[in-house]
Design an enzyme around this catalytic site. Sequence first.
Site, mmCIF file in Angstrom:
data_model
loop_
_atom_site.group_PDB
_atom_site.id
_atom_site.type_symbol
_atom_site.label_atom_id
_atom_site.label_comp_id
_atom_site.label_asym_id
_atom_site.label_seq_id
_atom_site.Cartn_x
_atom_site.Cartn_y
_atom_site.Cartn_z
ATOM 1 C CG HIS A 60 6.184 -1.539 0.536
ATOM 2 N ND1 HIS A 60 5.602 -0.389 1.011
ATOM 3 C CD2 HIS A 60 7.481 -1.505 0.975
ATOM 4 C CE1 HIS A 60 6.499 0.308 1.689
ATOM 5 N NE2 HIS A 60 7.646 -0.340 1.691
ATOM 6 C CG HIS A 62 10.012 -2.807 2.970
ATOM 7 N ND1 HIS A 62 10.476 -1.833 2.115
ATOM 8 C CD2 HIS A 62 10.716 -3.930 2.674
ATOM 9 C CE1 HIS A 62 11.417 -2.343 1.339
ATOM 10 N NE2 HIS A 62 11.577 -3.618 1.647
ATOM 11 C CG ASP A 64 8.781 1.055 7.036
ATOM 12 O OD1 ASP A 64 8.795 0.059 6.292
ATOM 13 O OD2 ASP A 64 9.127 2.193 6.647
ATOM 14 C CG HIS A 65 5.136 0.831 4.641
ATOM 15 N ND1 HIS A 65 4.624 2.009 4.148
ATOM 16 C CD2 HIS A 65 6.472 1.030 4.769
ATOM 17 C CE1 HIS A 65 5.606 2.880 3.977
ATOM 18 N NE2 HIS A 65 6.739 2.311 4.342
ATOM 19 C CG HIS A 140 10.164 0.680 -2.060
ATOM 20 N ND1 HIS A 140 11.149 1.564 -1.695
ATOM 21 C CD2 HIS A 140 9.751 0.096 -0.891
ATOM 22 C CE1 HIS A 140 11.327 1.490 -0.392
ATOM 23 N NE2 HIS A 140 10.509 0.610 0.120
ATOM 24 C CG ASP A 210 8.343 3.358 1.646
ATOM 25 O OD1 ASP A 210 7.415 4.015 2.126
ATOM 26 O OD2 ASP A 210 9.067 2.637 2.341
ATOM 27 C CG HIS A 268 8.475 6.862 4.370
ATOM 28 N ND1 HIS A 268 9.787 6.633 4.031
ATOM 29 C CD2 HIS A 268 7.996 5.656 4.774
ATOM 30 C CE1 HIS A 268 10.073 5.360 4.223
ATOM 31 N NE2 HIS A 268 9.007 4.752 4.678
HETATM 32 ZN ZN LIG Z 1 8.840 2.648 4.504
HETATM 33 ZN ZN LIG Z 2 9.693 0.295 2.062
#
Ligand SMILES: [Zn+2]
Ligand SMILES: [Zn+2]
Length: 301
Positions: A60, A62, A64-65, A140, A210, A268
């Site tokens: 996805h 976001h 942090d990914h 998510h 996530d 995570h």
């Molecule tokens: Zn994340």
């Molecule tokens: Zn996320």
Amino acid sequence: MKLTILGCYAATPRTMTNPTSQVLEIKNHMFLIDCGEGTQVQLRKHKIRFSKINHIFISHLHGDHFFGLPGLVSTFRLLGREAEMHIYGPKGIKESINLLLKLGNSYTNYNLVFHELTSKDSVLVYEDDKVSVETIPLKHRVYTNGFLFKEKVGSRTLNVEVANSYGIEKCYFQNIKNGKDIILDDGRTIENKELTFDPPIPKSYAFCSDTAYKPDIVPIIKDVDILYHEATFLEEQAAIAPKTRHSTAKEAASIAKQANVGQLILGHYSTRYKSIEPFKVEASEIFEHVLLADDGKEFVF
Ligand SMILES: [Zn+2]
Ligand SMILES: [Zn+2]
């Protein structure tokens, strides 16, 4: 199959922890899964050759990914990459990367092939004669998919010792590898299965991050050998989990149990926790086979 965890902590990169990214070595492929900020540094640290990566799977959009992807795409260019790069991720990923390349007037000299995902159902995104990759729709705050990597059944391999014991000449070995039975000079037929070893049992790996607790993924990941499932929170913060669309260690364990997986790997983790050991303790109350991911850890299956 070998899994290298480059990063497995939530939210922001810190001096000792990295956001989500991992490399799965499966049947001569190096699949990069998610690409949080700092991924290319982690790749270098773990001596993973950039040129071996031809497929990147993004769960996805976001940060942090995903925020490591523009940097990695740019580095590939600086390294003189020529081979095609396939990127699988949510719709919008192409526009975002292309905008950055356009604004910097730094288009790649290799071909970037985007495979944008929009389906709410599990779909096949990659397949060759040795492996397949399917999406695992997750729950998510934005459109998110996990990925299910499956080895295919390999071919039988020649048992030279048995072949020699029948005095079979080498020129027939290829026929045996191709699945043929052999008729000896005395007229006896030796069946192929006697002359070959069974192929190794194919393995499977599911990556789920996530997501909030989502039991309807269970049929998709049923009986997988290894499940990586996010566990952002411990029981003490269980109330926050559904609000932020994340899972607790116990919820991850419950999914693992329902899906009858071989091994659960947790990751995570929220960076609020000083130690990750309690994640294992809580998950183990529900499911026996729990391992903790950590940055730099390798798992060989
Ligand atoms: Zn994340
Ligand atoms: Zn996320």
